[in-house]
Design a protein around this motif. Structure first.
Motif, short mmCIF file in Angstrom:
data_model
loop_
_atom_site.label_atom_id
_atom_site.label_comp_id
_atom_site.label_asym_id
_atom_site.label_seq_id
_atom_site.Cartn_x
_atom_site.Cartn_y
_atom_site.Cartn_z
N UNK A 13 0.84 -1.20 0.00
CA UNK A 13 0.00 0.00 0.00
C UNK A 13 0.88 1.25 0.00
N UNK A 14 1.88 1.27 0.87
CA UNK A 14 2.79 2.42 0.92
C UNK A 14 3.53 2.59 -0.40
N UNK A 15 4.00 1.49 -0.95
CA UNK A 15 4.74 1.57 -2.21
C UNK A 15 3.84 2.00 -3.36
N UNK A 16 2.64 1.46 -3.42
CA UNK A 16 1.71 1.86 -4.48
C UNK A 16 1.39 3.34 -4.44
N UNK A 17 1.18 3.87 -3.22
CA UNK A 17 0.91 5.30 -3.08
C UNK A 17 2.10 6.12 -3.54
N UNK A 18 3.30 5.69 -3.18
CA UNK A 18 4.51 6.43 -3.57
C UNK A 18 4.70 6.43 -5.08
N UNK A 19 4.47 5.28 -5.73
CA UNK A 19 4.66 5.21 -7.17
C UNK A 19 3.67 6.10 -7.91
N UNK A 20 2.41 6.08 -7.47
CA UNK A 20 1.41 6.90 -8.14
C UNK A 20 1.68 8.38 -7.94
N UNK A 21 2.03 8.75 -6.72
CA UNK A 21 2.32 10.16 -6.44
C UNK A 21 3.50 10.64 -7.28
N UNK A 22 4.53 9.81 -7.39
CA UNK A 22 5.69 10.21 -8.18
C UNK A 22 5.33 10.32 -9.67
N UNK A 74 7.17 21.30 -3.55
CA UNK A 74 7.49 19.91 -3.81
C UNK A 74 8.33 19.21 -2.73
N UNK A 75 9.10 19.91 -1.89
CA UNK A 75 9.84 19.18 -0.85
C UNK A 75 8.97 18.31 0.04
N UNK A 76 7.80 18.77 0.54
CA UNK A 76 6.97 17.85 1.34
C UNK A 76 6.49 16.64 0.54
N UNK A 77 6.24 16.83 -0.76
CA UNK A 77 5.80 15.71 -1.59
C UNK A 77 6.91 14.66 -1.68
N UNK A 96 -2.18 18.11 -2.19
CA UNK A 96 -2.40 18.92 -0.98
C UNK A 96 -1.08 19.30 -0.33
N UNK A 97 -0.13 18.37 -0.29
CA UNK A 97 1.19 18.68 0.26
C UNK A 97 1.89 19.73 -0.58
N UNK A 135 -5.98 7.66 -4.05
CA UNK A 135 -5.90 8.83 -3.18
C UNK A 135 -4.56 9.53 -3.16
N UNK A 136 -3.51 8.83 -3.56
CA UNK A 136 -2.16 9.40 -3.46
C UNK A 136 -1.97 10.69 -4.24
N UNK A 137 -2.45 10.80 -5.50
CA UNK A 137 -2.25 12.06 -6.21
C UNK A 137 -2.91 13.25 -5.51
N UNK A 138 -4.09 13.02 -4.92
CA UNK A 138 -4.77 14.11 -4.22
C UNK A 138 -4.00 14.50 -2.96
N UNK A 139 -3.51 13.50 -2.23
CA UNK A 139 -2.72 13.80 -1.04
C UNK A 139 -1.44 14.53 -1.38
#
Length: 424
Positions: free
Chosen positions: A242-251, A386-389, A379-380, A372-376
């Motif tokens: 779950x953590x990895x999937x969120x990170x990949x999508x956000x990136x 981009x540093x918080x992202x 927001x960051x 949900x990762x892109x939306x989160x």
């Protein structure tokens, strides 16, 4: 309460005694390439012209794809149960037919509600025809000795879906408009995927010689699923992926913006981001090549940790072209790892009797995290740039690495027939 014993299939000495298994691999490699290219990647090209035609914002159109992802998550467990009981032929053929019809309907959308309805349907049918059901079919057919190669072959070919269908969709939209482009893509999808799924996919799961007798399969399947959901290792895997999937999508959604914000031209940023697809194939090949000599969990955790460091490096050296390329390359090597690692870890831990149901249970939170990762991340970015992202992405990769290590170190349930030395 003591968890029920986890039933796992021991390694098979071989696989299918004839070429049918590898014909299945070839067919699924083609259908996954076309399926992802048409049902998923083409959306990136179609988004803006659709928004212009319908007179809405791109954010509104993007919301339709988010709903499609959520629909896919809702279908994951029911699809898994069907696959375990009935096999993949009817499900994947029907899904291909319905998805083709929905692509035609999409081309005729005149209102936003119609767009949302069609994409929800495409998300649901995607759960019937894309990686999760394809992997379930392969896991049920191939023994442990050949399973990794079969999964690798399909994912390597499908890894080029974006490289094929993004330019194709762009060409069709430029020449003929998005409505005609969708009709052409629908024809390609139907002509290729429907007959291949109908002819190549087995009607029923291949019996597991190391599993229980067929008469006990129904009761055993339910017991295996209950045991998996009570297993510490399953939830450690869930946290990791779950953590990895969120990170990949956000990136994926924010890497171009990150690089342009660092001062790079858009063309350079887009070109570098395009490396992710090729690198995902490279990472999968590396994982498959080394997992016979090194524990899969060790390799996967190491790659996730490298990704955490690579993300941070983009904040430090990402302002130079060399630094940006090195950071993206290091991050990209882990981009497609989860799609291979998750099936291997699940099949080797819990066997093939209830694989699809267990994989569907794992896919639900992963899919929700990706939605949900892109939306989160947005927001960051709105709150601090981009540093918080990047810090969030790096932290998620580190959580994923720790989760995989916890999975490897967690004790087996009482009565588990798998010894620690034999498990991954």
């Amino acid at each position: 309460m003591t968890p029920a014993p986890v039933v796992a299939a021991g390694p098979r000495s071989g696989g299918p005694p004839h070429a049918r298994g590898w014909r299945l691999v070839a067919a699924l490699a083609v259908t996954q390439t076309v399926g992802y290219g048409v049902l998923y990647y083409s959306f990136a090209v179609l988004m803006r012209p659709i928004a212009t035609t319908l007179g809405v914002s791109t954010a509104t159109v993007t919301g339709a794809m988010t709903c499609a992802i959520l629909a896919g998550a809702a279908m994951a467990v029911p699809v898994g149960r069907w696959l375990d009981r009935h096999g993949g032929r009817a499900l994947m053929t029907t899904g291909s037919l319905v998805a083709t019809g929905l692509l035609v309907a999409w081309s005729q959308a005149q209102h936003v509600w119609q767009l949302y309805a069609v994409l929800v349907g495409i998300g649901a049918t995607g759960a019937m025809v894309l990686y999760e059901p394809a992997f379930a079919v392969l896991v049920s057919w191939f023994g442990a000795a050949r399973r990794a190669k079969a999964l690798l072959a399909v994912t390597v070919v499908a890894g080029f879906a974006s490289a094929i269908f993004l330019p194709l969709a762009g060409f069709l939209v430029d020449r003929h408009g998005w409505r005609t482009a969708l009709l052409v893509l629908a024809a390609v999808h139907g002509i290729v995927t429907v007959p291949l799924h109908a002819l190549a996919v087995p009607k029923r799961p291949r019996p597991d010689p190391d599993g229980p007798p067929p008469a006990a399969t129904g009761a055993t399947r339910a017991a295996v699923v209950r045991a998996a959901l009570a297993d510490t290792r399953f939830w450690a895997m869930a946290v990791a992926f779950v953590a990895h999937g969120a990170a990949m999508t956000a990136m994926t959604f924010h890497l171009v913006g990150l690089l342009t914000d660092a001062g790079h031209p858009v063309t350079f940023a887009a070109t570098v981001v395009g490396l992710l697809g090729v690198l995902s194939v490279t990472g999968r090949i590396v994982l498959t090549g080394v997992q016979r000599r090194i524990r899969t969990t060790t390799v996967v955790a190491a790659i996730f940790a490298v990704q955490a460091g690579a993300a941070l490096s983009l904040l430090v050296v990402g302002g130079s072209r060399a630094g940006a390329v090195v950071g993206v390359v290091a991050f990209g090597l882990g981009f497609g790892i989860a799609s291979l690692a998750a099936p291997a870890l699940l099949a080797d831990r819990y066997g093939t009797v209830a694989y699809a149901t267990i994989a569907g249970s794992l896919a639900v939170p992963i899919t929700l995290a990706r939605a949900g990762a892109p939306l989160g991340a947005a927001a960051l970015q709105a709150g601090g740039g981009y540093p918080p992202v990047v810090l969030g992405i790096s932290g998620a990769c580190l959580v994923a690495a720790v989760g995989i290590l916890v999975r490897a170190a967690s004790p087996s349930p009482v009565g588990d027939p798998i010894s620690d030395s034999a498990s991954i």
